[in-house]
Enzyme design. Structure first.
Site, PDB file in Angstrom:
ATOM      1  N   TYR A  53      -6.741   1.036 -14.260  1.00 18.17           N
ATOM      2  CA  TYR A  53      -7.932   1.082 -13.404  1.00 18.17           C
ATOM      3  C   TYR A  53      -8.592   2.458 -13.492  1.00 18.17           C
ATOM      4  CZ  TYR A  53     -10.757   0.626  -9.123  1.00 18.17           C
ATOM      5  OH  TYR A  53     -11.788   0.592  -8.222  1.00 18.17           O
ATOM      6  N   LYS A  76     -12.342   3.285 -15.036  1.00 16.14           N
ATOM      7  CA  LYS A  76     -13.363   3.930 -14.215  1.00 16.14           C
ATOM      8  C   LYS A  76     -13.766   5.295 -14.777  1.00 16.14           C
ATOM      9  CE  LYS A  76     -13.877   0.726 -11.052  1.00 16.14           C
ATOM     10  NZ  LYS A  76     -15.151  -0.033 -10.973  1.00 16.14           N
TER      11      LYS A  76
END
Length: 276
Positions: free
Chosen positions: A167, A171
């Site tokens: 994640y 990002k």
């Protein structure tokens, strides 16, 4: 703030949560909305994703502001489907002024134990999905020589996080895309920025898998356990409402935000004090 009268905004991941908040906020400021969402489950995601009925509810809430809304079931993992979303906006409204590339998922595993599917689904949605969304609207915005693009990153991109390195990596990649694209399209009057929220009060946070990551010392932590963890921190480090993130997006796409370009706008309740 944010007079968007007669602007047209495309918003991805809009069935609920932050995407829904963006749709309603931009509509309340005067924009017509095309909102898309996968509206089905992805096997590696450990909580229920938005549904077609959620997508319809977003459209209803937008229309209650007095603006038009076109809901579209579409997968950001597919360039062809995102191209179709952009074309739908042009066919129905004549143009695209704003893109909010918001669609995202969360899942948890330590890197040494992470499956290929868990990694690939995260990159496909949270990074490639942003890339596909950008490419879908750019030819039109470049031709018109105007546009506002905002992508959803996360404070985690700048911090790293246990059990969600995929994640954080996705990002962080969003920031690289945003900064690079901002340089490529500035001459066409297009701005490209990112918002980096901390914890947001949505279903991405409120699910058993996330509770176990946040409260690892309890066997079956509850919502109350997770909220107590946030409450035990500094006064402004609690979960923020999706509407708070939407206010930042509204600034970036409005006339008041015209000098923001290539920026990473952090909204973290103080977490960013420990990052560069």
């Amino acid at each position: 703030m944010g007079n968007l009268d007669d602007k047209v905004a495309v918003i991805t991941g809009g069935a609920r949560g932050q995407g829904r908040a963006h749709a309603v906020a931009l509509a309340a400021a005067g924009a017509d909305i095309v909102v898309c969402d996968l509206a089905e489950q992805i096997a590696s995601v450990p909580y229920p994703l938005g549904t077609e009925s959620d997508l319809a509810e977003t459209a209803k809430l937008v229309e209650e502001t007095g603006r038009r809304c076109v809901p579209v079931k579409a997968d950001v993992r597919s360039q062809a489907e995102m191209n179709a979303v952009a074309q739908r906006a042009i066919d129905d409204f004549g143009r695209i002024d704003i893109l909010v590339a918001n669609a995202g998922i969360a899942s948890n595993a330590q890197i040494a134990e992470m499956s290929d599917d868990l990694w690939q689904d995260m990159i496909d949605v949270n990074l490639s999905g942003v890339f596909h969304s950008f490419r879908a609207v750019l030819p039109h915005m470049i031709e018109r020589r105007w546009g506002r693009i905002v992508a959803t990153s996360s404070i985690v991109a700048r911090m790293g996080v246990r059990s969600a390195g995929h994640y954080a990596a996705a990002k962080w990649g969003v920031l690289g895309l945003v900064k690079s694209l901002s340089l490529e399209v500035a001459e066409y009057g297009i701005t490209v920025n990112a918002v980096l929220p901390g914890g947001v009060d949505t279903d991405m946070i409120h699910n058993p898998a996330m509770y176990r990551m946040m409260v690892p010392d309890k066997e079956n932590p509850t919502r109350e356990d997770a909220m107590a963890m946030f409450a035990s921190g500094p006064p402004n480090a609690d979960l923020m409402a999706p509407a708070e993130v939407a206010d930042a997006v509204l600034l970036l796409v409005s006339e008041q935000g015209r000098h923001f370009n290539g920026e990473a706008l952090t909204i973290s309740g103080g977490l960013s004090a420990n990052t560069v």
